[in-house]
Design a protein around this motif. Structure first.
Motif, PDB file in Angstrom:
ATOM      1  N   PHE A  95       0.942  -1.701 -15.263  1.00 19.79           N
ATOM      2  CA  PHE A  95      -0.591  -1.898 -15.096  1.00 19.79           C
ATOM      3  C   PHE A  95      -0.980  -1.139 -13.891  1.00 19.79           C
ATOM      4  O   PHE A  95      -1.978  -0.720 -13.739  1.00 19.79           O
ATOM      5  CB  PHE A  95      -0.633  -3.332 -14.701  1.00 19.79           C
ATOM      6  CG  PHE A  95      -1.857  -3.883 -14.056  1.00 19.79           C
ATOM      7  CD1 PHE A  95      -2.959  -4.306 -14.786  1.00 19.79           C
ATOM      8  CD2 PHE A  95      -2.220  -3.738 -12.372  1.00 19.79           C
ATOM      9  CE1 PHE A  95      -4.279  -4.707 -14.227  1.00 19.79           C
ATOM     10  CE2 PHE A  95      -3.370  -4.161 -12.119  1.00 19.79           C
ATOM     11  CZ  PHE A  95      -4.416  -4.475 -13.008  1.00 19.79           C
ATOM     12  N   ILE A  96      -0.076  -0.849 -12.806  1.00 20.43           N
ATOM     13  CA  ILE A  96      -0.280   0.179 -11.739  1.00 20.43           C
ATOM     14  C   ILE A  96      -0.733   1.237 -12.072  1.00 20.43           C
ATOM     15  O   ILE A  96      -1.567   2.120 -11.669  1.00 20.43           O
ATOM     16  CB  ILE A  96       0.807   0.013 -10.648  1.00 20.43           C
ATOM     17  CG1 ILE A  96       0.902  -1.334  -9.920  1.00 20.43           C
ATOM     18  CG2 ILE A  96       0.691   1.116  -9.666  1.00 20.43           C
ATOM     19  CD1 ILE A  96       2.184  -1.557  -9.189  1.00 20.43           C
ATOM     20  N   ALA A 189      -2.534  10.011   0.520  1.00 21.45           N
ATOM     21  CA  ALA A 189      -1.653   9.598  -0.333  1.00 21.45           C
ATOM     22  C   ALA A 189      -1.772   8.077   0.132  1.00 21.45           C
ATOM     23  O   ALA A 189      -2.138   7.657   1.261  1.00 21.45           O
ATOM     24  CB  ALA A 189      -0.260  10.024  -0.104  1.00 21.45           C
ATOM     25  N   ILE A 190      -1.503   7.255  -0.945  1.00 22.37           N
ATOM     26  CA  ILE A 190      -1.539   5.648  -0.520  1.00 22.37           C
ATOM     27  C   ILE A 190      -0.122   4.998  -0.991  1.00 22.37           C
ATOM     28  O   ILE A 190       0.372   5.522  -1.991  1.00 22.37           O
ATOM     29  CB  ILE A 190      -2.442   5.158  -1.474  1.00 22.37           C
ATOM     30  CG1 ILE A 190      -3.880   5.519  -1.198  1.00 22.37           C
ATOM     31  CG2 ILE A 190      -2.415   3.473  -1.323  1.00 22.37           C
ATOM     32  CD1 ILE A 190      -5.179   5.174  -1.925  1.00 22.37           C
ATOM     33  N   LEU A 191       0.440   4.365   0.101  1.00 22.96           N
ATOM     34  CA  LEU A 191       1.745   3.801  -0.170  1.00 22.96           C
ATOM     35  C   LEU A 191       1.831   2.319  -0.175  1.00 22.96           C
ATOM     36  O   LEU A 191       1.101   1.699   0.658  1.00 22.96           O
ATOM     37  CB  LEU A 191       2.800   4.151   1.171  1.00 22.96           C
ATOM     38  CG  LEU A 191       4.009   3.615   1.053  1.00 22.96           C
ATOM     39  CD1 LEU A 191       4.642   4.138  -0.202  1.00 22.96           C
ATOM     40  CD2 LEU A 191       4.763   4.050   2.245  1.00 22.96           C
ATOM     41  N   ILE A 192       2.228   1.904  -1.268  1.00 24.06           N
ATOM     42  CA  ILE A 192       2.084   0.556  -1.528  1.00 24.06           C
ATOM     43  C   ILE A 192       3.598   0.125  -1.693  1.00 24.06           C
ATOM     44  O   ILE A 192       4.530   0.462  -2.421  1.00 24.06           O
ATOM     45  CB  ILE A 192       1.511  -0.131  -3.107  1.00 24.06           C
ATOM     46  CG1 ILE A 192       0.184   0.590  -3.000  1.00 24.06           C
ATOM     47  CG2 ILE A 192       1.619  -1.420  -3.270  1.00 24.06           C
ATOM     48  CD1 ILE A 192      -0.734  -0.207  -2.154  1.00 24.06           C
ATOM     49  N   GLY A 193       4.179  -1.082  -1.139  1.00 21.90           N
ATOM     50  CA  GLY A 193       5.518  -1.657  -0.984  1.00 21.90           C
ATOM     51  C   GLY A 193       5.703  -2.793  -1.949  1.00 21.90           C
ATOM     52  O   GLY A 193       5.120  -2.897  -2.969  1.00 21.90           O
ATOM     53  N   ASP A 225       0.704  -5.243  -7.396  1.00 20.53           N
ATOM     54  CA  ASP A 225      -0.160  -4.572  -8.204  1.00 20.53           C
ATOM     55  C   ASP A 225      -1.515  -4.852  -8.051  1.00 20.53           C
ATOM     56  O   ASP A 225      -2.373  -3.874  -8.083  1.00 20.53           O
ATOM     57  CB  ASP A 225       0.077  -5.174  -9.969  1.00 20.53           C
ATOM     58  CG  ASP A 225       0.215  -6.721  -9.781  1.00 20.53           C
ATOM     59  OD1 ASP A 225       0.499  -7.181  -8.990  1.00 20.53           O
ATOM     60  OD2 ASP A 225       0.145  -7.327 -10.995  1.00 20.53           O
ATOM     61  N   THR A 226      -1.719  -5.899  -7.385  1.00 22.90           N
ATOM     62  CA  THR A 226      -3.097  -6.289  -6.953  1.00 22.90           C
ATOM     63  C   THR A 226      -3.306  -5.167  -5.821  1.00 22.90           C
ATOM     64  O   THR A 226      -4.632  -4.642  -5.700  1.00 22.90           O
ATOM     65  CB  THR A 226      -3.322  -7.634  -6.350  1.00 22.90           C
ATOM     66  OG1 THR A 226      -3.085  -8.434  -7.470  1.00 22.90           O
ATOM     67  CG2 THR A 226      -4.819  -7.977  -5.920  1.00 22.90           C
ATOM     68  N   ALA A 227      -2.532  -5.120  -4.861  1.00 21.38           N
ATOM     69  CA  ALA A 227      -2.489  -4.338  -3.747  1.00 21.38           C
ATOM     70  C   ALA A 227      -2.914  -2.732  -4.059  1.00 21.38           C
ATOM     71  O   ALA A 227      -3.660  -2.282  -3.477  1.00 21.38           O
ATOM     72  CB  ALA A 227      -1.189  -4.376  -2.825  1.00 21.38           C
ATOM     73  N   ALA A 228      -2.460  -2.368  -5.117  1.00 24.81           N
ATOM     74  CA  ALA A 228      -2.725  -1.065  -5.378  1.00 24.81           C
ATOM     75  C   ALA A 228      -3.687  -0.833  -5.787  1.00 24.81           C
ATOM     76  O   ALA A 228      -4.707   0.451  -5.526  1.00 24.81           O
ATOM     77  CB  ALA A 228      -1.463  -0.755  -6.691  1.00 24.81           C
TER      78      ALA A 228
END
Length: 243
Positions: A95-96, A189-193, A225-228
């Motif tokens: 999904f991401i 860039a975006i960083l998701i944990g 996945d929501t955060a992304a």
């Protein structure tokens, strides 16, 4: 190309007058699912040269032959933003990758953090999701998909000129829009944990980077996945091509 609804990605440069042979799942989709035949038009794109009108010459059970007629859309590039994320359960990782492609990123990279709970990444499967999302959303660009790597290594090689949007789950950072607009334009860039968040030493290292911009994604804790999706939406609204 408004009369063409079917779009397919092809691996290789396209040019007017070229013949293209489609096999496998794509051929099955054209002939058995859409029931397209000789003389019908399809849009082809290679990720680098825009959208091309192609006409089916022969529609067989195992292969479809098309003639490339003309370029009808110039190449449209997304903003220069990458998405880095910690892999999670398979369907949610898919999904991401799918949503990042739809929303417009240049590059996608899975990163392994201390609390990453999914270590299996299938690059071929993720690449297929990128292509399918690009076909469905009307884009002409497929993001580059980097091999998964440990977060420490990625941060150690971080480009000096690329800002890093750090989505801080502690909620003590500045609100997203204000922080991004203050930081301004440029490569990002975006960083998701991971689902368990970043380890304290990881978070401290990121915050100490001169390129890092810590932001919150609202007053609630979001799934990875929501955060992304939320982070990409925020960045696109503040600095990207949604403005």
């Amino acid at each position: 190309m408004g009369d063409i609804r079917t779009r397919l990605f092809v691996d290789g440069p396209l040019a007017a007058g070229q013949s293209v042979r489609i096999e496998g799942a794509q051929a099955h989709y054209l002939v058995n699912v859409l029931r397209l035949g000789a003389g019908e038009a399809v849009e082809l794109f290679d990720g680098a040269s825009g959208g091309w009108r192609a006409e089916i010459v022969e529609a067989g059970k195992r292969a479809v032959l098309l003639d490339v007629v003309a370029q009808e859309r110039v190449q449209a590039m997304p903003p220069d933003v990458w998405l880095l994320f910690a892999p999670i359960k398979k369907a949610r990782t898919d999904f991401i990758v799918e949503k990042a492609t739809e929303m417009g990123v240049r590059r996608i990279r899975p990163v392994f953090t201390r609390y990453t709970n999914s270590e299996r990444v299938r690059p071929d499967k993720l690449r297929a999701h990128c292509i399918e999302a690009a076909e469905q959303c009307g884009g002409t660009f497929v993001p580059e998909l980097d091999a998964a790597a440990p977060l420490d290594r990625v941060l150690g090689d971080w480009p000096e000129d690329r800002r890093l949007m750090f989505c801080d789950e502690t909620m003590v950072a500045e609100t997203g829009l204000a922080a991004l607009r203050d930081a301004g334009q440029g490569p990002w860039a975006i960083l998701i944990g991971p689902e368990g968040g970043f380890a304290p030493e990881e978070a401290e290292r990121i915050r100490a980077m001169p390129q890092a911009v810590s932001v919150t994604l609202g007053p609630r804790i979001l799934r990875a996945d929501t955060a992304a999706v939320a982070a990409l939406t925020l960045w696109q609204a503040a600095l990207g091509d949604w403005r």
